[in-house]
Motif scaffolding. Sequence first.
Motif, PDB file in Angstrom:
ATOM      1  N   HIS A  22       0.833  -1.209   0.000  1.00  0.00           N
ATOM      2  CA  HIS A  22       0.000   0.000   0.000  1.00  0.00           C
ATOM      3  C   HIS A  22       0.864   1.254   0.000  1.00  0.00           C
ATOM      4  O   HIS A  22       0.658   2.169  -0.808  1.00  0.00           O
ATOM      5  N   LEU A  44       5.553   3.254   8.731  1.00  0.00           N
ATOM      6  CA  LEU A  44       4.638   2.194   9.158  1.00  0.00           C
ATOM      7  C   LEU A  44       4.822   1.787  10.613  1.00  0.00           C
ATOM      8  O   LEU A  44       4.193   0.833  11.075  1.00  0.00           O
ATOM      9  N   LEU A 204      -9.507  -4.764  21.247  1.00  0.00           N
ATOM     10  CA  LEU A 204      -9.940  -3.375  21.393  1.00  0.00           C
ATOM     11  C   LEU A 204     -10.546  -3.129  22.768  1.00  0.00           C
ATOM     12  O   LEU A 204     -10.227  -2.150  23.451  1.00  0.00           O
ATOM     13  N   ARG A 207      -7.860  -3.234  25.560  1.00  0.00           N
ATOM     14  CA  ARG A 207      -6.971  -2.082  25.518  1.00  0.00           C
ATOM     15  C   ARG A 207      -7.707  -0.796  25.899  1.00  0.00           C
ATOM     16  O   ARG A 207      -7.140   0.071  26.559  1.00  0.00           O
TER      17      ARG A 207
ATOM     18  N   LYS B   5       2.670   1.067  24.244  1.00  0.00           N
ATOM     19  CA  LYS B   5       1.381   0.959  23.552  1.00  0.00           C
ATOM     20  C   LYS B   5       1.420  -0.068  22.436  1.00  0.00           C
ATOM     21  O   LYS B   5       0.383  -0.486  21.946  1.00  0.00           O
ATOM     22  N   HIS B 150     -15.321   7.952  23.533  1.00  0.00           N
ATOM     23  CA  HIS B 150     -13.872   7.775  23.461  1.00  0.00           C
ATOM     24  C   HIS B 150     -13.439   6.785  22.392  1.00  0.00           C
ATOM     25  O   HIS B 150     -12.256   6.535  22.229  1.00  0.00           O
ATOM     26  N   LEU B 151     -14.414   6.226  21.697  1.00  0.00           N
ATOM     27  CA  LEU B 151     -14.111   5.138  20.769  1.00  0.00           C
ATOM     28  C   LEU B 151     -14.705   5.437  19.403  1.00  0.00           C
ATOM     29  O   LEU B 151     -15.872   5.818  19.294  1.00  0.00           O
ATOM     30  N   ARG B 174     -10.115   8.204  22.156  1.00  0.00           N
ATOM     31  CA  ARG B 174      -8.919   7.586  22.725  1.00  0.00           C
ATOM     32  C   ARG B 174      -8.562   6.258  22.061  1.00  0.00           C
ATOM     33  O   ARG B 174      -7.452   5.754  22.216  1.00  0.00           O
ATOM     34  N   TRP B 177     -10.709   2.035  15.993  1.00  0.00           N
ATOM     35  CA  TRP B 177     -10.754   0.742  15.333  1.00  0.00           C
ATOM     36  C   TRP B 177     -10.635   1.024  13.845  1.00  0.00           C
ATOM     37  O   TRP B 177     -11.581   1.498  13.233  1.00  0.00           O
ATOM     38  N   PHE B 179     -10.374   0.325  10.120  1.00  0.00           N
ATOM     39  CA  PHE B 179     -10.649  -0.616   9.037  1.00  0.00           C
ATOM     40  C   PHE B 179     -10.032  -0.171   7.716  1.00  0.00           C
ATOM     41  O   PHE B 179     -10.250  -0.824   6.691  1.00  0.00           O
ATOM     42  N   THR B 182      -4.633   2.391   5.817  1.00  0.00           N
ATOM     43  CA  THR B 182      -3.631   3.399   6.125  1.00  0.00           C
ATOM     44  C   THR B 182      -3.094   3.244   7.543  1.00  0.00           C
ATOM     45  O   THR B 182      -3.869   3.053   8.478  1.00  0.00           O
ATOM     46  N   TYR B 183      -1.766   3.328   7.674  1.00  0.00           N
ATOM     47  CA  TYR B 183      -1.161   3.341   8.998  1.00  0.00           C
ATOM     48  C   TYR B 183      -1.359   4.731   9.582  1.00  0.00           C
ATOM     49  O   TYR B 183      -0.957   5.733   8.994  1.00  0.00           O
ATOM     50  N   GLN B 185      -0.899   7.837  12.128  1.00  0.00           N
ATOM     51  CA  GLN B 185       0.025   8.471  13.060  1.00  0.00           C
ATOM     52  C   GLN B 185      -0.825   9.183  14.107  1.00  0.00           C
ATOM     53  O   GLN B 185      -1.550  10.118  13.781  1.00  0.00           O
ATOM     54  N   PHE B 191      -4.797   4.807  21.123  1.00  0.00           N
ATOM     55  CA  PHE B 191      -4.381   3.539  20.542  1.00  0.00           C
ATOM     56  C   PHE B 191      -5.207   3.237  19.299  1.00  0.00           C
ATOM     57  O   PHE B 191      -6.363   3.621  19.185  1.00  0.00           O
ATOM     58  N   VAL B 192      -4.556   2.556  18.388  1.00  0.00           N
ATOM     59  CA  VAL B 192      -5.182   2.196  17.118  1.00  0.00           C
ATOM     60  C   VAL B 192      -5.244   0.676  17.029  1.00  0.00           C
ATOM     61  O   VAL B 192      -4.233  -0.002  17.239  1.00  0.00           O
ATOM     62  N   GLN B 193      -6.400   0.164  16.766  1.00  0.00           N
ATOM     63  CA  GLN B 193      -6.539  -1.276  16.542  1.00  0.00           C
ATOM     64  C   GLN B 193      -6.800  -1.490  15.051  1.00  0.00           C
ATOM     65  O   GLN B 193      -7.863  -1.150  14.539  1.00  0.00           O
ATOM     66  N   GLU B 195      -7.623  -3.385  11.696  1.00  0.00           N
ATOM     67  CA  GLU B 195      -8.416  -4.543  11.279  1.00  0.00           C
ATOM     68  C   GLU B 195      -8.280  -4.605   9.768  1.00  0.00           C
ATOM     69  O   GLU B 195      -8.987  -3.915   9.039  1.00  0.00           O
ATOM     70  N   ASP B 196      -7.334  -5.411   9.331  1.00  0.00           N
ATOM     71  CA  ASP B 196      -6.937  -5.317   7.938  1.00  0.00           C
ATOM     72  C   ASP B 196      -7.366  -6.553   7.153  1.00  0.00           C
ATOM     73  O   ASP B 196      -6.765  -7.609   7.253  1.00  0.00           O
TER      74      ASP B 196
END
Lengths: 215, 215
Positions: A22, A44, A204, A207, B5, B150-151, B174, B177, B179, B182-183, B185, B191-193, B195-196
Amino acid sequence: MIEDKNSLSGLPTVRRLPMYLHLLKELNSQGREFVSSTHIGEKLGLDSVQVRKDLASTGIVGKPKIGFYVPALIGAIESYLGWDNSKDAFLIGVGSLGSALLGYAGFEKRGLNIIAAFDNDPDKVGKIIRGVEVLSLDKLPDLAERMNIHLGILTVPGEYAQVTADVMVLAGIRGIWNFTQTYLQVPESVFVQDEDLAAGLAVLSVRLARALNQE
Amino acid sequence: MIEDKNSLSGLPTVRRLPMYLHLLKELNSQGREFVSSTHIGEKLGLDSVQVRKDLASTGIVGKPKIGFYVPALIGAIESYLGWDNSKDAFLIGVGSLGSALLGYAGFEKRGLNIIAAFDNDPDKVGKIIRGVEVLSLDKLPDLAERMNIHLGILTVPGEYAQVTADVMVLAGIRGIWNFTQTYLQVPESVFVQDEDLAAGLAVLSVRLARALNQE
DNA sequence: TAGATTGTTAATCGATTAACAATC
DNA sequence: TAGATTGTTAATCGATTAACAATC
């Protein structure tokens, strides 16, 4: 050579390859010719050593001081993943998730063509959803054989997952992308790739609870 | 205590817990009172030792010779995952995947309530999709603060993922999730979860190629 | 040449699996 | 009691990370 069908070796690497792809396509469209593992890692959130090891698994070779030639890297990853070859698949279960997947543009550019969908609901059979015709599940065995289909995407309700998988296996399906919560019992010759939304939601949840409680 | 994290410790276990829960609820509805780790392992294709270790992480204690009391086990897992508590969330991006997720019944029974959806498309704003109102993205910051959300579930097209995430973070979200491909930043406090779907497809592709080539 | 970057070998880390004592 | 099952401690395995030589 017998391979353990539960072997996960190398799978973390395989799961990261689409991320690289990607990013590389983005860089390529910006006209960038070369990229270093350091740069990829920064973009990444990965260590540069890990990036190099992952890329090495595709057989690509970089140049010291210069990095990797972007178009070659894209080609190497696509080839390693088989995304440069077309794979035909059936989708079984045209509920909300199944319908969404039928319209997912990402499949086609990764070589996955859903050529027919199946459902038991008479209201759905005969319709065309997002360009794919919905057929009665009865017709799957015959069609799978005639069209030489080996891959099925399973999106039926959980309680029908096992019986539907049994039908698919009998029809010669060799790989099942399982979006249901049910653990499927299949012969050794068939592999199941579980795609479990609930697993992601569990991580999720844990965390989020930690984040909100600790600070 | 500072927590990395990116720490994945314990996460494989967390990802398996929903599988146990699914099976246990089935057993419970069949009226089964006790179950052994051996039985669970057979049903789910796991080693019994691993089952015991996973279950122990929830704090549950079994009885030698008898096994685990099913209702207690269900309660322990749900409590550990926080699925017995309600969590409100926003969904951002009402495309095909976003719409499907809005209708996913599995969220509610795991304590996740999507209380509003957001999109920039004027054709979608104001509509009610699967019982959830679609609002203009402009309104997210104000609403997130007022409703103490927060989600966020991010299902926008990849090219808008980062800018949308920036808006979410500023609005006090905060956990994201994600989907999209893209990574993201984000600051350390978020926090990022990921789901790829492409990650699963990559594993599927490689395994299918092996299966079809080797035999 | 000097320095940035690759690729490999060794060390660390975490998760899974094996061995076995404890217990009802 | 005997045996099935739990829970723990030790060994193994695979993946990640660190150290460093090779190279353009």
